[in-house]
Design an enzyme around this catalytic site. Structure first.
Site, PDB file in Angstrom:
ATOM      1  N   LYS A 255       0.836  -1.203   0.000  1.00  0.00           N
ATOM      2  CA  LYS A 255       0.000   0.000   0.000  1.00  0.00           C
ATOM      3  C   LYS A 255       0.870   1.252   0.000  1.00  0.00           C
ATOM      4  CE  LYS A 255      -0.503  -0.201   5.054  1.00  0.00           C
ATOM      5  NZ  LYS A 255      -1.436  -0.288   6.185  1.00  0.00           N
TER       6      LYS A 255
ATOM      7  N   ARG B 289     -10.474  -0.563  15.671  1.00  0.00           N
ATOM      8  CA  ARG B 289     -10.406   0.266  14.469  1.00  0.00           C
ATOM      9  C   ARG B 289     -11.413  -0.335  13.491  1.00  0.00           C
ATOM     10  NH1 ARG B 289      -4.623   1.029  11.543  1.00  0.00           N
ATOM     11  NH2 ARG B 289      -5.113  -1.131  10.995  1.00  0.00           N
TER      12      ARG B 289
ATOM     13  N   TYR C 218      14.629  30.435   4.808  1.00  0.00           N
ATOM     14  CA  TYR C 218      13.492  31.065   5.472  1.00  0.00           C
ATOM     15  C   TYR C 218      13.750  31.215   6.969  1.00  0.00           C
ATOM     16  CZ  TYR C 218      10.420  30.437   1.406  1.00  0.00           C
ATOM     17  OH  TYR C 218       9.837  30.500   0.167  1.00  0.00           O
TER      18      TYR C 218
ATOM     19  N   MET D 110      10.037  23.662   0.339  1.00  0.00           N
ATOM     20  CA  MET D 110       9.197  22.715  -0.381  1.00  0.00           C
ATOM     21  C   MET D 110       9.992  21.957  -1.434  1.00  0.00           C
ATOM     22  SD  MET D 110       5.682  23.353  -2.564  1.00  0.00           S
ATOM     23  CE  MET D 110       4.778  23.951  -1.137  1.00  0.00           C
TER      24      MET D 110
END
Length: 718
Positions: free
Chosen positions: A378, A472, A605, A653
């Protein structure tokens, strides 16, 4: 693909493409006809008949092979071949006008027949045949097991055989002759995309899987024996005048299988020039024949260049090659770039499939006898790339996979994964048709959900999830009557039942006691089902830590996730089993900018990094947009030229800065290792995850969004 593997290509295929194109020229020019009819028959009707099947097998090798079967590849193949076909039709319009093709009655039905089956010139039949054959072979490979697909393809070939080389065997049987008469009204030859092409596409795809790989010696012996038998077969048919055409032989199938297998052993540098020029030779050689005849007539050279069959063949080959090779070179230089390796100019994930194979084998050795590995793939196989991981595992014999969503399962099917695929999470009951269509197994997350899925009226394979204390997903282990009722639901085929251990990663006394209680509840439920006469399906209870801390549990599957990728969730965890796992992933980026920063100046930054001295800063084009946690700002580092370079300032980013002042010789293009593929190293995934105050699972799952996956292996890119 990494640069070190660029030599490991299928050179034999590229080279034989060129030879096959020249053999097809021989079919259309009969090189030995002026000297010996028997020799020319052997060359053009036997030897050269390997040309077209070879091209079909080559297409199948790259298209129908397992793990390449996503629908987009088929669409691209059909679109590309159709464009080539359209261009070739336009190219030969003047020739067709000259030979009167467009005159006479019945033009429209004849044109439709030729466009779909026979081609608008004698050699163009191959292109519609390749399209039709690819679609048929694709559907057979997707729908049926490999033996069944090959059997159907072989049956189609057998039907075509009696309309070709074995036609004389059936022409006196009225009913059968009538059947073939109807076929010949639809197309002129059974050498087409319906009868000839599918089996060779499938054989190429089978060899692409790699499981049937033969040694070079066996391949050569097999080819030699098969070719001699094909030679005897063809000469016998020719002697008794059995054939309608000389294109399809029984022994052509093993002959091509062994020939192609032998060519796969010839590895080396890419030969794009041979690959592309062979296609052009095939397409252009009839135009060269026409041009050569016209020029020879004008110059009075017909006796030399046309009537002498060998000289004619050589002249056509020379003219075709003289046009095709420069045209292919120009196309390679100026045309759209195809098949480029994954981009390693910025940042990338690098996988080591040998480590993956090692981990799978190591973990399987720890499982109880009869227990099988269910690979959890997954979230893009924990950021590693679901296609690369799942295809490699299935090649190794893994037959069960677990995903989180139906979309992930469908993608695996479209990649060509054939094994069981279990969706661990929620799927809308309204998508039952898709679950059935793709043969995907759905987890039943509670009784109400099971009831809703059953009401869809679709026969769906399911595993029942049992809640033994995690609270769950799942049906409570105490709700045994509801579990029994699910087994009686008409449209749900229950093929498995499982639970999930919520603290199997800890060996603390309280956690271990709770895990033992979960196991007891699950086994108690199974015992009650058995006592009620219900046959318990396949069971699974352990994930990675469940296996490592409770290896004695006897189940049918172990759902292995993080351990399969060679790391554990956190560094230093003490587990009962200590398998020697090897990390599969490394994360790398290139230095794209170097700049000098004076003492007292800041970087990034928020000005969180201040240079304590005159410093040299390297910029790497990777950031939290690629999955690298921003929390590593000013905490972690990278390895460049074998030395540690700390992160300087906040991770952005798309970029991060590292201080390389202490590392001599750093230059543009140098590779920086952000996460290394080594166990217990400072930049291993568990260590980096701990620095980021998370776990390896989360860190790795972040990586799969936009980073290309590069596979480092002597076998080439998966």
């Amino acid at each position: 693909m990494s640069e070190s593997k660029s030599w490991n290509r299928y050179t034999g295929i590229d080279c034989f493409r060129f030879a096959a194109a020249l053999l097809i020229v021989a079919i259309h020019t009969s090189p030995l006809a002026s000297y010996t009819q028997t020799g020319d028959f052997i060359l053009t009707r036997i030897v050269a008949r390997v040309g077209v099947p070879f091209f079909l097998m080559t297409s199948g090798f790259f298209l129908i092979r397992p793990y390449q079967q996503n629908r987009d590849r088929l669409k691209q193949f059909v679109k590309k071949t159709a464009l080539i076909y359209g261009a070739a039709i336009l190219l030969y319009v003047p020739v067709n006008l000259y030979n009167g093709y467009f005159s006479g009655d019945g033009l429209l039905p004849r044109l439709i027949q030729d466009l779909v089956f026979d081609g608008t010139l004698y050699h163009l039949w191959y292109l519609p045949a390749a399209i039709l054959g690819a679609v048929i072979a694709w559907r057979l490979a997707k729908r049926y097991s490999r033996p069944m697909a090959l059997a159907i393809g072989g049956l189609l070939y057998l039907v075509g055989l009696f309309g070709d080389s074995y036609y004389g065997v059936i022409e006196d049987i009225a009913l059968v002759k009538g059947f073939y008469g109807l076929l010949f009204q639809v197309f002129d030859h059974t050498r087409n995309g319906l009868f000839l092409a599918p089996i060779f596409f499938l054989l190429g795809g089978m060899l692409g899987e790699g499981k049937q790989a033969l040694s070079l010696g066996k391949s050569l012996w097999g080819f030699g024996i098969s070719f001699v038998l094909m030679l005897a077969e063809a000469l016998t048919l020719h002697h008794f005048q059995v054939q309608r055409h000389d294109s399809m032989y029984l022994f052509l199938l093993p002959c091509m299988y062994f020939l192609f297998s032998a060519l796969l052993h010839w590895r080396g540098a890419r030969m794009p020039l041979l690959r592309d020029s062979s296609l052009l030779i095939y397409l252009i050689h009839p135009m060269v024949i026409v041009t050569l005849r016209l020029v020879s007539k004008k110059l009075g050279l017909q006796e030399l260049l046309v009537e002498n069959s060998l000289a004619h063949f050589l002249a056509v080959c020379l003219g075709s090659v003289a046009f095709s090779v420069p045209a292919a070179a120009l196309w390679e230089r100026l045309g759209p770039k195809r098949g480029r390796p994954a981009d390693t100019n910025r940042a990338w994930i690098e996988l080591n499939p040998e480590h993956l194979a090692h981990n799978a084998a190591e973990l399987q050795q720890q499982m109880p006898e009869g227990c099988r590995l269910m690979a959890v793939v997954k979230t893009e196989a924990y950021g590693h790339g679901a296609f690369a991981i799942a295809s490699r595992l299935e090649q190794m014999g893994v037959e069960a996979f677990a995903v989180a969503t139906l979309e992930e399962g469908i993608r695996l099917r479209r990649y060509g994964i054939r094994g069981e695929i279990l969706v661990l999470g929620y799927t809308s009951p309204g998508r039952a048709r898709e679950l059935k269509k793709y043969g995907i197994t759905q987890t039943l997350i509670d009784f109400t959900y099971a009831n809703s899925l059953n009401r869809q009226g679709m026969a769906v394979k399911c595993h029942i999830k049992i809640d033994t204390g995690m609270h769950r997903l799942g049906i409570s282990s105490q709700e045994t009557e509801k579990v029994k009722r699910i087994f009686r639901m008409k449209n749900l085929k229950i093929t498995g039942i499982y639970t999930h251990l919520c603290c199997a990663d800890s060996r603390g006394c309280r956690e271990e006691a709770f895990t033992r209680e979960q196991i007891r509840r699950f086994q108690g439920l199974l015992e009650e089902l058995i006592s009620s006469g219900i046959t318990v399906p396949k069971t699974h209870i352990q994930s990675s830590y469940g296996l490592l801390n409770y290896p004695e549990l006897a189940c049918d599957y172990v759902r292995v996730g993080i351990a399969l990728y060679g790391v554990l969730s956190q560094p230093g965890r003490d587990t009962r089993l200590q398998p020697k796992l090897k990390p599969v992933m490394a994360l790398k980026a290139r230095v794209v900018l170097l700049r000098a920063v004076s003492a007292g100046e800041t970087v990034g930054y928020g000005r969180t990094f201040t240079a304590a001295r005159d410093s040299r800063i390297a910029i790497l084009p990777i950031g939290y947009g690629d999955g690298l946690p921003r929390s590593l700002s000013n905490k972690s580092g990278v390895m460049i030229r074998g030395q540690y370079a700390p992160v300087a300032g906040r991770i952005c980013m798309d970029q991060l800065a590292v201080d390389v002042t202490e590392i001599p010789g750093v230059s543009l293009g140098d590779v920086a290792t952000v996460i290394c593929g080594e166990t217990d190293a400072e930049l291993s995934a568990p260590m980096v995850a701990e620095t980021a105050e998370t776990i390896s699972n989360e860190l790795l799952c972040r990586m799969g969004a936009r980073l290309p996956v590069v596979v480092r292996s002597h076998l080439g890119q998966i």
